[in-house]
Motif scaffolding. Structure first.
Motif, PDB file in Angstrom:
ATOM      1  N   ARG A  46      -7.158   1.862  10.867  1.00 29.08           N
ATOM      2  CA  ARG A  46      -6.003   1.350  11.610  1.00 29.08           C
ATOM      3  C   ARG A  46      -5.223   0.502  10.622  1.00 29.08           C
ATOM      4  NH1 ARG A  46      -9.188   3.549  14.307  1.00 29.08           N
ATOM      5  NH2 ARG A  46      -9.670   3.441  16.497  1.00 29.08           N
ATOM      6  N   ILE A  47      -3.915   0.681  10.585  1.00 29.55           N
ATOM      7  CA  ILE A  47      -3.074  -0.083   9.674  1.00 29.55           C
ATOM      8  C   ILE A  47      -1.909  -0.681  10.454  1.00 29.55           C
ATOM      9  CG2 ILE A  47      -1.586  -0.012   7.638  1.00 29.55           C
ATOM     10  CD1 ILE A  47      -3.219   2.384   6.651  1.00 29.55           C
ATOM     11  N   CYS A  48      -1.659  -1.953  10.227  1.00 31.21           N
ATOM     12  CA  CYS A  48      -0.458  -2.632  10.708  1.00 31.21           C
ATOM     13  C   CYS A  48       0.273  -3.122   9.466  1.00 31.21           C
ATOM     14  CB  CYS A  48      -0.809  -3.827  11.578  1.00 31.21           C
ATOM     15  SG  CYS A  48      -1.759  -3.430  13.045  1.00 31.21           S
ATOM     16  N   ALA A  49       1.589  -2.924   9.429  1.00 34.70           N
ATOM     17  CA  ALA A  49       2.379  -3.351   8.282  1.00 34.70           C
ATOM     18  C   ALA A  49       3.798  -3.658   8.748  1.00 34.70           C
ATOM     19  CB  ALA A  49       2.385  -2.264   7.212  1.00 34.70           C
ATOM     20  N   LEU A  69       0.862  -1.180   0.000  1.00 35.06           N
ATOM     21  CA  LEU A  69       0.000   0.000   0.000  1.00 35.06           C
ATOM     22  C   LEU A  69       0.895   1.226   0.000  1.00 35.06           C
ATOM     23  CD1 LEU A  69      -2.838   1.349   0.380  1.00 35.06           C
ATOM     24  CD2 LEU A  69      -2.412   1.203   2.843  1.00 35.06           C
ATOM     25  N   VAL A  70       0.619   2.163  -0.895  1.00 36.28           N
ATOM     26  CA  VAL A  70       1.380   3.410  -0.940  1.00 36.28           C
ATOM     27  C   VAL A  70       0.473   4.533  -0.460  1.00 36.28           C
ATOM     28  CG1 VAL A  70       2.633   5.040  -2.384  1.00 36.28           C
ATOM     29  CG2 VAL A  70       2.807   2.591  -2.841  1.00 36.28           C
ATOM     30  N   LEU A  71       0.873   5.179   0.620  1.00 32.21           N
ATOM     31  CA  LEU A  71       0.139   6.337   1.143  1.00 32.21           C
ATOM     32  C   LEU A  71       0.790   7.595   0.597  1.00 32.21           C
ATOM     33  CD1 LEU A  71      -0.214   5.267   4.888  1.00 32.21           C
ATOM     34  CD2 LEU A  71      -1.956   5.144   3.106  1.00 32.21           C
ATOM     35  N   ASN A  72       0.002   8.408  -0.089  1.00 30.56           N
ATOM     36  CA  ASN A  72       0.499   9.689  -0.591  1.00 30.56           C
ATOM     37  C   ASN A  72       0.355  10.705   0.529  1.00 30.56           C
ATOM     38  OD1 ASN A  72       0.841   8.558  -3.163  1.00 30.56           O
ATOM     39  ND2 ASN A  72      -1.316   8.892  -3.612  1.00 30.56           N
ATOM     40  N   THR A  73       1.446  11.004   1.202  1.00 30.44           N
ATOM     41  CA  THR A  73       1.414  11.865   2.373  1.00 30.44           C
ATOM     42  C   THR A  73       1.862  13.277   2.033  1.00 30.44           C
ATOM     43  OG1 THR A  73       3.680  11.474   3.099  1.00 30.44           O
ATOM     44  CG2 THR A  73       2.026   9.838   3.743  1.00 30.44           C
ATOM     45  N   ASP A  74       1.722  14.174   3.002  1.00 29.25           N
ATOM     46  CA  ASP A  74       2.154  15.563   2.833  1.00 29.25           C
ATOM     47  C   ASP A  74       3.651  15.663   2.578  1.00 29.25           C
ATOM     48  OD1 ASP A  74      -0.446  16.285   3.391  1.00 29.25           O
ATOM     49  OD2 ASP A  74      -0.042  16.778   5.487  1.00 29.25           O
ATOM     50  N   GLN A  75       4.402  14.689   3.057  1.00 28.67           N
ATOM     51  CA  GLN A  75       5.864  14.752   2.998  1.00 28.67           C
ATOM     52  C   GLN A  75       6.447  13.687   2.078  1.00 28.67           C
ATOM     53  OE1 GLN A  75       7.386  15.049   7.063  1.00 28.67           O
ATOM     54  NE2 GLN A  75       5.334  15.688   7.661  1.00 28.67           N
ATOM     55  N   GLY A  76       5.673  13.191   1.137  1.00 30.02           N
ATOM     56  CA  GLY A  76       6.138  12.184   0.194  1.00 30.02           C
ATOM     57  C   GLY A  76       5.392  10.875   0.363  1.00 30.02           C
ATOM     58  N   VAL A 126       0.319  -5.424   4.518  1.00 31.73           N
ATOM     59  CA  VAL A 126      -0.615  -4.528   5.188  1.00 31.73           C
ATOM     60  C   VAL A 126      -1.848  -5.277   5.691  1.00 31.73           C
ATOM     61  CG1 VAL A 126      -2.099  -2.513   4.848  1.00 31.73           C
ATOM     62  CG2 VAL A 126       0.151  -2.601   3.767  1.00 31.73           C
ATOM     63  N   HIS A 127      -2.173  -5.049   6.959  1.00 32.99           N
ATOM     64  CA  HIS A 127      -3.426  -5.497   7.570  1.00 32.99           C
ATOM     65  C   HIS A 127      -4.131  -4.226   8.004  1.00 32.99           C
ATOM     66  CE1 HIS A 127      -1.902  -9.553   7.502  1.00 32.99           C
ATOM     67  NE2 HIS A 127      -0.785  -9.093   8.037  1.00 32.99           N
ATOM     68  N   MET A 128      -5.328  -4.009   7.469  1.00 29.81           N
ATOM     69  CA  MET A 128      -5.980  -2.714   7.667  1.00 29.81           C
ATOM     70  C   MET A 128      -7.462  -2.896   7.932  1.00 29.81           C
ATOM     71  SD  MET A 128      -5.969   0.444   4.953  1.00 29.81           S
ATOM     72  CE  MET A 128      -7.220   0.001   3.788  1.00 29.81           C
ATOM     73  N   ILE A 129      -7.986  -2.009   8.780  1.00 36.33           N
ATOM     74  CA  ILE A 129      -9.433  -1.873   8.917  1.00 36.33           C
ATOM     75  C   ILE A 129      -9.760  -0.419   8.615  1.00 36.33           C
ATOM     76  CG2 ILE A 129      -9.825  -3.770  10.518  1.00 36.33           C
ATOM     77  CD1 ILE A 129      -9.879  -1.723  12.798  1.00 36.33           C
ATOM     78  N   ASN A 130     -10.927  -0.204   8.033  1.00 36.64           N
ATOM     79  CA  ASN A 130     -11.332   1.138   7.655  1.00 36.64           C
ATOM     80  C   ASN A 130     -12.849   1.166   7.574  1.00 36.64           C
ATOM     81  OD1 ASN A 130     -11.125   3.799   6.941  1.00 36.64           O
ATOM     82  ND2 ASN A 130     -10.181   3.437   4.949  1.00 36.64           N
ATOM     83  N   SER A 131     -13.386   2.357   7.400  1.00 39.30           N
ATOM     84  CA  SER A 131     -14.817   2.522   7.258  1.00 39.30           C
ATOM     85  C   SER A 131     -15.083   3.770   6.448  1.00 39.30           C
ATOM     86  CB  SER A 131     -15.476   2.669   8.638  1.00 39.30           C
ATOM     87  OG  SER A 131     -16.840   2.969   8.493  1.00 39.30           O
TER      88      SER A 131
END
Length: 160
Positions: A65-68, A38-45, A52-57
């Motif tokens: 919540r993300i664990c990686a 998973l690539v997160l496009n953040t404010d700083q790159g 990745v193990h993730m829960i979302n809604s």
């Protein structure tokens, strides 16, 4: 006899309500996702996460919540005010109490990797030797906006 029947009916309704409430709080509205990357496009790159193990809604930004696997070469600014939010009991890779204690004691560093996205919420990141963790928290702008208070001067203008 009517009192006993009424009590049994009430007890059955109460048990059904309790089961429904338990399910709603702990399972409903959560989407569980497992990804190899998973690539997160953040404010700083970009931040590339693996295994990745993730829960979302889609109901609220606070449920993510993300664990990686741990990430190498972190280039984010450190933040001391992070307090991970509790995940449902079945998402056992994310122990918010343990993470909070480690951040508070200085064992882990936490970072804001995305500010005010969506408005009023910041995305945080921390990691230990075994995992990296990501979660979202409400910030002072969000607290003011959603409480109906005037926004602090440091907050960007809210766009409807």
């Amino acid at each position: 006899m009517k009192g006993k029947t009424l009590f049994i009916g009430f007890a059955i309704c109460l048990a059904a309500f309790a089961a429904g409430l338990f399910y709603t709080i702990n399972y409903a509205y959560y989407d569980r996702v497992n990804l190899s990357e998973l690539v997160l496009n953040t404010d700083q790159g970009d931040l590339k996460l693996r295994n990745v193990h993730m829960i979302n809604s889609d109901r609220t930004p606070l449920k993510i919540r993300i664990c990686a696997d741990p990430v190498e070469d972190i280039a984010f600014e450190k933040v001391n005010t992070a307090t991970p939010l509790v995940a449902p009991f079945w998402f056992d890779c994310f122990d918010a109490e343990k993470l909070s204690n480690q951040i508070e004691e200085g064992e882990l560093k936490s970072y804001i990797i995305e500010a005010n996205t969506p408005y009023g919420f910041d995305l945080y990141f921390t990691q230990d030797a075994n995992h990296s963790y990501t979660w979202r928290q409400i910030n002072e702008c969000g607290e003011a906006k959603f409480s109906g208070l005037n926004l602090p001067q440091t907050c960007p203008r809210f766009k409807e």
